[in-house]
Scaffold this active site. Structure first.
Site, short mmCIF file in Angstrom:
data_model
loop_
_atom_site.label_atom_id
_atom_site.label_comp_id
_atom_site.label_asym_id
_atom_site.label_seq_id
_atom_site.Cartn_x
_atom_site.Cartn_y
_atom_site.Cartn_z
N LEU A 197 -9.73 3.19 8.00
CA LEU A 197 -10.14 2.08 7.12
C LEU A 197 -9.31 0.81 7.31
CD1 LEU A 197 -10.51 4.14 3.80
CD2 LEU A 197 -12.36 3.36 5.29
N ASN A 229 2.69 -2.91 -0.61
CA ASN A 229 1.51 -3.72 -0.90
C ASN A 229 1.14 -3.73 -2.38
OD1 ASN A 229 0.51 -2.12 2.01
ND2 ASN A 229 0.88 -4.32 1.97
N HIS A 280 -11.10 -0.19 -0.09
CA HIS A 280 -10.32 0.98 -0.54
C HIS A 280 -9.02 0.56 -1.21
CE1 HIS A 280 -8.40 0.35 3.40
NE2 HIS A 280 -7.48 1.25 3.12
N GLU A 291 -1.64 -9.36 -0.36
CA GLU A 291 -1.26 -7.99 0.01
C GLU A 291 0.19 -7.68 -0.35
OE1 GLU A 291 -3.24 -5.90 2.85
OE2 GLU A 291 -5.05 -6.93 2.21
N HIS A 297 0.47 -6.87 8.68
CA HIS A 297 1.36 -7.35 7.62
C HIS A 297 2.65 -7.83 8.29
CE1 HIS A 297 -0.63 -4.43 4.58
NE2 HIS A 297 -1.06 -5.64 4.34
N CYS A 329 6.74 0.37 4.59
CA CYS A 329 5.46 0.25 3.87
C CYS A 329 5.47 1.09 2.60
CB CYS A 329 4.31 0.76 4.73
SG CYS A 329 4.04 -0.14 6.23
O1 SUG Z 1 -3.55 -1.30 4.44
N1 SUG Z 1 -3.54 1.87 5.91
C1 SUG Z 1 -2.82 0.84 5.22
C2 SUG Z 1 -1.39 0.79 5.71
C3 SUG Z 1 -0.57 -0.16 4.89
C4 SUG Z 1 0.78 -0.40 5.48
N2 SUG Z 1 1.55 -1.22 4.63
C5 SUG Z 1 2.45 -2.13 5.06
N3 SUG Z 1 2.49 -2.55 6.28
N4 SUG Z 1 3.22 -2.66 4.18
C6 SUG Z 1 -3.51 -0.52 5.41
O2 SUG Z 1 -3.98 -0.78 6.53
C7 SUG Z 1 -5.44 3.34 6.32
C8 SUG Z 1 -6.31 4.24 5.49
C9 SUG Z 1 -7.23 5.09 6.30
O3 SUG Z 1 -7.56 4.68 7.42
O4 SUG Z 1 -7.66 6.14 5.82
C10 SUG Z 1 -4.75 2.27 5.50
O5 SUG Z 1 -5.30 1.81 4.53
#
Ligand code: SUG
Length: 449
Positions: A31, A120, A147, A184, A258, A380
């Site tokens: 996602l 986030n 999501h 974010e 990010h 993260c």
């Molecule tokens: O928003 N992954 C998150 C990862 C967030 C990382 N956060 C920071 N860099 N601070 C995103 O992309 C993947 C979920 C999925 O594929 O099932 C997801 O949402």
């Protein structure tokens, strides 16, 4: 360099890291927009139990290092009200079955345990930086992805419960849910200060400005300039101590969705890749000048050139998604993904970092492999709060970790979390029951309503 004006007295503020605990529905649905790891592992089977235990082990390491650590509970997923809003009707089992049959991606979105990536969850400005001396918190609206947008209401209410003392904290509403105000959270904000307790400068990084350009050629930016500016404004930050930098298109296209994938700051130290910002060397010069003018001293900037660590290696290993933390004994530690030790380029660079003359004295590699496969490294998983002792005492104490609490959380995870989960399993009504039981038990362990 001699201070240009008297240095402000530092308070005894300390930094607390609040980690999101992985939820029982942790899975891989691909996602994450612009998030290469999430794309790469799409529809692989996940291991929620291992994911949560890895996260708890990281929290235990931080606690053992003497760094105050908090934990945020997972949100309830699959989120049945969201599925019903999308037109799936019937009892819970029917709603889940219909969603799997007709719109599996929507089911995956409504079952995502993405609130684990607490960086986030919100943007936080410590009392020393804000106009009225209160800690300012803006929960992120996360509107760039469906999501993640589902997290905002529960995150806001959790943060209001944790930081209920309105003499010391302000938990704002998230920004309005508009595409040009996509926010974010702290993953796109850095703070530099002579020490945690000093007044510092805050650096906001955005991927698109909401108007003419969407970001890179391959991937859109998520954070908008207008959102960052609104957060800075409502936090009452001094414009002379606030910078807005644009992420470079090449970084976005390499998978830097990010800023915390390509830079990390702690107190007076900035660790940053040379290709992080559109303005290139001018961005680093701007940071140095702003910090020197505001704080009366030079920051320590550790810039990593692409010749030593190319962008793709930085993204694959998540080197910059390390937690740079101040050790109670003095000096700083880099809590990095174990993948950085497994790659020869980053391993060599880390050896060089420790040997060189800078405040980083040690490296702790941590295994958060389940989260890494979704594009979430150590940094993260945590939301940072700089708190004065009185503010720390005034917040909800139940989420501050101790060895017995970590033991109890581990027991709960082992009792309720599965070791294997696929997309089809998300529609299993017994997973819903197990997840509700797990979240209820964890919430209770943290003393939350
Ligand atoms: O928003 N992954 C998150 C990862 C967030 C990382 N956060 C920071 N860099 N601070 C995103 O992309 C993947 C979920 C999925 O594929 O099932 C997801 O949402």
């Amino acid at each position: 360099m001699a201070p240009s004006f008297p240095r402000l007295r530092a308070s005894a503020a300390i930094e607390v890291n609040f980690d999101g605990l992985v939820g029982p529905t942790h899975h891989y649905a691909g996602l994450g927009v612009g998030n290469l790891a999430s794309q790469r592992h799409r529809h692989e089977a996940s291991n929620p139990r291992a994911a949560a235990l890895e996260g708890l082990a990281k929290m235990r390491l931080m606690h053992d290092l003497g760094i105050p650590q908090g934990v945020l509970p997972p949100q309830e997923r699959p989120l049945l009200p969201a599925l019903r809003l999308l037109g799936f009707e019937g009892d819970d089992a029917t709603v889940l079955a219909k969603a799997l049959r007709d719109a599996p991606d929507l089911l995956a979105s409504c079952a995502s345990t993405s609130c684990m990536w607490a960086a986030n969850a919100a943007t936080v400005s410590p009392a020393a930086d804000s106009a009225d001396g209160r800690v300012r918190v803006t929960p992120a609206n996360l509107v760039s992805q469906f999501h993640r947008s589902l997290e905002a209401p529960a995150t806001t209410s959790l943060l209001r419960t944790l930081f209920h003392d309105t003499d010391r904290f302000v938990v704002h509403d998230p920004l309005p849910s508009a595409a040009n105000l996509a926010d974010e959270g702290a993953a796109n904000q850095m703070r530099l200060a002579p020490s945690h307790g000093h007044r510092g400068i805050e650096i906001f990084v955005y991927g698109r400005d909401g108007d003419e350009r969407t970001g890179g050629d391959r991937f859109p930016g998520r954070q908008t300039l207008a959102a960052s500016q609104a957060v800075a404004r409502r936090h009452g930050l001094d414009p002379a101590r606030t910078l807005f930098l644009r992420q470079s298109a090449e970084a976005l296209d390499a998978g830097v969705f990010h800023n915390d994938v390509i830079a990390v700051a702690n107190e007076n130290v900035l660790l940053v890749h040379g290709q992080a910002y559109e303005a290139g060397p001018d961005a680093i010069r701007l940071i140095r000048t702003c910090f020197a003018a505001a704080c009366g001293e030079e920051p320590v900037v550790i810039e990593v050139p692409a010749t030593e660590v190319p962008l793709d290696v930085a993204v694959d290993t998540y080197l910059f998604n390390s937690q740079l933390v101040t050790l109670p004994s003095g000096g700083m530690a880099l809590v990095c993904p174990i993948e950085c030790h497994e790659h020869p380029r980053t391993r060599r660079w880390l050896d060089h970092l420790i040997a060189a003359d800078n405040p980083v004295v040690t490296v702790y590699p941590v295994a958060v492999r389940q989260s890494m496969k979704n594009g979430g490294g150590p940094a993260c998983l945590r939301l940072r709060f700089v708190l004065e002792p009185e503010a720390l005492a005034a917040m909800h104490q139940g989420v501050l970790v101790s060895p017995p609490l970590l033991d109890a959380l581990e027991t709960s995870v082992r009792r309720h979390y599965r070791e294997r989960l696929t997309l089809e399993d998300l529609a299993d009504p017994s997973l819903l029951v197990e997840s509700r039981q797990a979240v209820a038990e964890i919430t209770h362990l943290l003393g939350l309503p």
